[in-house]
Design a protein around this motif. Structure first.
Motif, PDB file in Angstrom:
ATOM      1  N   MET A 145      38.524  41.091  42.660  1.00 22.69           N
ATOM      2  CA  MET A 145      38.097  40.754  44.174  1.00 22.69           C
ATOM      3  C   MET A 145      36.849  41.571  44.152  1.00 22.69           C
ATOM      4  O   MET A 145      36.163  42.157  43.041  1.00 22.69           O
ATOM      5  CB  MET A 145      39.027  41.539  44.805  1.00 22.69           C
ATOM      6  N   ARG A 186      45.864  45.513  39.362  1.00 27.07           N
ATOM      7  CA  ARG A 186      46.928  45.007  38.648  1.00 27.07           C
ATOM      8  C   ARG A 186      48.262  45.515  39.244  1.00 27.07           C
ATOM      9  O   ARG A 186      48.533  46.648  39.507  1.00 27.07           O
ATOM     10  CB  ARG A 186      47.054  44.872  37.268  1.00 27.07           C
ATOM     11  N   ARG A 236      44.113  40.902  39.016  1.00 29.26           N
ATOM     12  CA  ARG A 236      43.225  40.237  40.080  1.00 29.26           C
ATOM     13  C   ARG A 236      41.851  40.682  40.104  1.00 29.26           C
ATOM     14  O   ARG A 236      41.565  42.047  40.027  1.00 29.26           O
ATOM     15  CB  ARG A 236      43.883  40.422  41.570  1.00 29.26           C
TER      16      ARG A 236
END
Length: 135
Positions: A113, A104, A111
């Motif tokens: 990933m 973040r 996010r």
């Protein structure tokens, strides 16, 4: 009155069982009892576990067998496990093929990933985090 007791075998004394009250255990021993209890009590119910800093109060050689057991159960007996850790050994151990990276920026959204945006060949993920190079 009932109280939780822990039994440990004493290998130097013919595996004699030694009894301790839960309050007599160290913080690390209490953490291990809680972590292994979570795995044992989850059974085959397809649960999700969310655990913040399971490696607090526990040495690397004590947490690694639990992490291995957790990883083995994920996808079979456990639906998923979300582990939050700042411990370098846990980061490197759990950063395998099934790990996800949460990041973040300041006050922005989180996010998710498969790996950090920046990777450096030959540098452990935990070292990347320690240096602040993962962004």
């Amino acid at each position: 009155m009932r109280s939780l007791k822990a039994l440990f075998s004493h290998p130097e004394n013919n595996d004699t069982l030694v009894r301790y009250g839960f309050g007599q255990l160290s913080d690390g021993q209490k953490m291990l009892v809680a972590l292994y209890s979570l795995l044992a009590l989850s059974g085959n119910r397809r649960l999700s576990l969310f655990i913040d800093e399971p490696d607090n109060f526990v040495s690397p050689r004590e947490i690694q067998p639990w992490l291995a057991e957790l990883e083995e159960r994920c996808g079979e007996k456990l639906e998923q496990a979300v582990i939050i850790s700042h411990n370098p050994i846990s980061i490197d151990y759990m950063a395998g093929a099934s790990g996800r990276w949460f990041s973040r920026d300041e006050q922005g959204p989180v996010r998710v990933m498969n790996s950090p945006e920046q990777l450096v060949d030959g540098l452990a993920l935990s070292e990347l985090v320690a240096r602040g190079w993962e962004r």
